[in-house]
Design a protein around this motif. Sequence first.
Motif, PDB file in Angstrom:
ATOM      1  N   PHE A 157     -39.323  65.985 -30.000  1.00  0.00           N
ATOM      2  CA  PHE A 157     -39.271  64.955 -29.583  1.00  0.00           C
ATOM      3  C   PHE A 157     -39.048  63.563 -28.959  1.00  0.00           C
ATOM      4  N   LEU A 158     -39.360  62.129 -29.249  1.00  0.00           N
ATOM      5  CA  LEU A 158     -39.926  61.156 -27.915  1.00  0.00           C
ATOM      6  C   LEU A 158     -40.347  60.203 -29.122  1.00  0.00           C
ATOM      7  N   GLY A 159     -39.590  58.843 -28.530  1.00  0.00           N
ATOM      8  CA  GLY A 159     -39.432  57.425 -28.474  1.00  0.00           C
ATOM      9  C   GLY A 159     -40.670  56.871 -28.775  1.00  0.00           C
ATOM     10  N   GLU A 160     -40.563  55.637 -28.785  1.00  0.00           N
ATOM     11  CA  GLU A 160     -42.049  54.697 -29.007  1.00  0.00           C
ATOM     12  C   GLU A 160     -41.482  54.352 -27.446  1.00  0.00           C
ATOM     13  N   GLU A 161     -40.870  54.187 -26.729  1.00  0.00           N
ATOM     14  CA  GLU A 161     -41.024  53.297 -25.853  1.00  0.00           C
ATOM     15  C   GLU A 161     -41.376  54.770 -24.228  1.00  0.00           C
ATOM     16  N   GLU A 162     -40.969  55.842 -24.461  1.00  0.00           N
ATOM     17  CA  GLU A 162     -41.112  56.427 -23.987  1.00  0.00           C
ATOM     18  C   GLU A 162     -43.088  56.478 -23.583  1.00  0.00           C
ATOM     19  N   LEU A 163     -43.668  56.950 -25.161  1.00  0.00           N
ATOM     20  CA  LEU A 163     -45.031  57.208 -24.989  1.00  0.00           C
ATOM     21  C   LEU A 163     -45.684  55.678 -24.639  1.00  0.00           C
ATOM     22  N   GLN A 164     -44.646  54.012 -24.660  1.00  0.00           N
ATOM     23  CA  GLN A 164     -45.045  53.778 -24.093  1.00  0.00           C
ATOM     24  C   GLN A 164     -45.214  53.423 -22.607  1.00  0.00           C
ATOM     25  N   GLU A 165     -44.539  53.546 -22.294  1.00  0.00           N
ATOM     26  CA  GLU A 165     -44.822  54.468 -20.882  1.00  0.00           C
ATOM     27  C   GLU A 165     -45.371  55.154 -19.922  1.00  0.00           C
ATOM     28  N   TRP A 200     -43.326  60.602  -8.932  1.00  0.00           N
ATOM     29  CA  TRP A 200     -41.722  60.770  -9.442  1.00  0.00           C
ATOM     30  C   TRP A 200     -41.211  59.570  -9.297  1.00  0.00           C
ATOM     31  N   HIS A 201     -41.731  58.655  -8.735  1.00  0.00           N
ATOM     32  CA  HIS A 201     -40.972  56.932  -8.599  1.00  0.00           C
ATOM     33  C   HIS A 201     -40.956  56.774 -11.010  1.00  0.00           C
ATOM     34  N   ASP A 202     -42.388  57.200 -11.418  1.00  0.00           N
ATOM     35  CA  ASP A 202     -42.789  57.013 -12.933  1.00  0.00           C
ATOM     36  C   ASP A 202     -41.052  57.309 -13.506  1.00  0.00           C
ATOM     37  N   HIS A 203     -40.752  59.196 -13.382  1.00  0.00           N
ATOM     38  CA  HIS A 203     -39.744  59.440 -14.132  1.00  0.00           C
ATOM     39  C   HIS A 203     -38.199  58.616 -13.976  1.00  0.00           C
ATOM     40  N   TRP A 204     -38.291  59.028 -11.993  1.00  0.00           N
ATOM     41  CA  TRP A 204     -37.077  58.371 -11.557  1.00  0.00           C
ATOM     42  C   TRP A 204     -36.302  56.804 -12.945  1.00  0.00           C
ATOM     43  N   THR A 205     -37.510  55.903 -12.870  1.00  0.00           N
ATOM     44  CA  THR A 205     -37.452  54.869 -13.522  1.00  0.00           C
ATOM     45  C   THR A 205     -37.824  54.615 -14.892  1.00  0.00           C
ATOM     46  N   THR A 206     -37.721  55.877 -15.911  1.00  0.00           N
ATOM     47  CA  THR A 206     -38.925  55.501 -16.495  1.00  0.00           C
ATOM     48  C   THR A 206     -37.233  55.116 -18.016  1.00  0.00           C
ATOM     49  N   ARG A 207     -37.081  54.279 -18.924  1.00  0.00           N
ATOM     50  CA  ARG A 207     -36.148  53.895 -19.928  1.00  0.00           C
ATOM     51  C   ARG A 207     -35.628  55.052 -20.138  1.00  0.00           C
ATOM     52  N   ALA A 208     -35.777  56.244 -20.848  1.00  0.00           N
ATOM     53  CA  ALA A 208     -35.220  57.445 -20.785  1.00  0.00           C
ATOM     54  C   ALA A 208     -33.922  57.734 -20.243  1.00  0.00           C
ATOM     55  N   TYR A 219     -28.472  68.579  -7.770  1.00  0.00           N
ATOM     56  CA  TYR A 219     -29.051  67.929  -8.386  1.00  0.00           C
ATOM     57  C   TYR A 219     -28.933  67.655  -9.859  1.00  0.00           C
ATOM     58  N   VAL A 220     -28.366  66.893 -10.921  1.00  0.00           N
ATOM     59  CA  VAL A 220     -28.365  66.747 -12.230  1.00  0.00           C
ATOM     60  C   VAL A 220     -29.177  65.901 -12.667  1.00  0.00           C
ATOM     61  N   LEU A 221     -30.543  65.728 -13.106  1.00  0.00           N
ATOM     62  CA  LEU A 221     -31.016  64.923 -14.146  1.00  0.00           C
ATOM     63  C   LEU A 221     -30.750  64.795 -14.975  1.00  0.00           C
ATOM     64  N   CYS A 222     -31.050  63.675 -15.953  1.00  0.00           N
ATOM     65  CA  CYS A 222     -30.622  63.733 -17.487  1.00  0.00           C
ATOM     66  C   CYS A 222     -30.985  62.031 -17.805  1.00  0.00           C
ATOM     67  N   GLY A 223     -32.125  62.424 -19.145  1.00  0.00           N
ATOM     68  CA  GLY A 223     -32.382  61.506 -19.977  1.00  0.00           C
ATOM     69  C   GLY A 223     -32.116  61.384 -21.296  1.00  0.00           C
ATOM     70  N   GLU A 224     -32.648  60.339 -22.291  1.00  0.00           N
ATOM     71  CA  GLU A 224     -32.334  60.813 -23.443  1.00  0.00           C
ATOM     72  C   GLU A 224     -33.043  60.116 -24.341  1.00  0.00           C
TER      73      GLU A 224
END
Length: 330
Positions: A47-55, A219-227, A246-251
């Motif tokens: 599942f993905l939200g609109e914000e993630e797809l827009q990014e 890497w910067h794209d994913h580090w700074t994503t809104r998720a 490292y353990v890097l998480c998103g929602e």
Amino acid sequence: MTETTTQGAGGTDLAAAYRWAPLTEADVPAWADLVNHLARVDGTEEFLGEEELQEELTFSGFTPATDSIAVWDGDVMVAYAKVGVPVTPDHEGSGRGYVEGGVREEHRRRGLGTRLMDLLEPRAAELVAERHPGRTAYLRAGGGLQGSSASAMLERRGYAVVRWFNLLERPLGDVPEVPEVEGVSFVVPQPEHEEPVRVAHNEAFRDHWGSGPSAPEPWHDHWTTRAARQDVSTLAVSEDGEVLAYVLCGEYQPRELYVNLVGTVPQARGRGIAAAALLTTIAAASRSGAYDTIQLDVDSDSITGATRLYERVGFGPKLSMMSMQRPLPL
């Protein structure tokens, strides 16, 4: 992307029956509806939200006008596909391209998936040749669950299953005890950690199947994503400031925490650092009250014994999905 008349299953003129166009920012709500429909009907839980797809439309190295197609029936997006090619080769030195997409359930078996692949596989191959001239190369695509229609279509196009990935899940609510590790501190990522963690990740994944070094821009794209959820992510740092794990998480869905990346640099393995970092994240997520579960994907054949580590900290299997691959040239 110009429309091309072509015959689909049953003699359907796909160009006349549907509208074909690149993905745009205005399409994001319809795209999200399609992506989440596919996650439900195919059982993948991707599942993905609109914000993630827009990014995603703005990510480094991706040009929607040439690297994507949406297929419309009136105002409903019924299929899409997109391609991506990292600027770095994998750790074996091969160029790699990725194809993703899907067809709404009630529009399947009409030839839409085949036509999308006919249009975008050559674009992926072109990008691989531009970015990795002279290298051996391949295209990779997700085949979904065992017996999926996607895997059958991909097999007909020369793809074969090369790996299985297991989605693991752990309930949250308990606050586990985090063991101390001598000489290691566990901290929340800060902006200044972006580059040190990228360097650590490239070192940690050097021996992981199918991976390659992450360049600074993606890497910067994913580090700074809104998720991204840095407040419940964890870094393990040595006394001299080196990132060891490292353990890097998103929602991506409400109340579901997803571990995007977890790794340990080779010289720090075998000390329990990754387990302690994961437990730190689990404890922080539980204390926050914001999440019911935490999930992650793991290579079923991981040489680092990652699955055993995750099971020790409370993760259990939920589903398995295949990764499929075909060699280039087409």
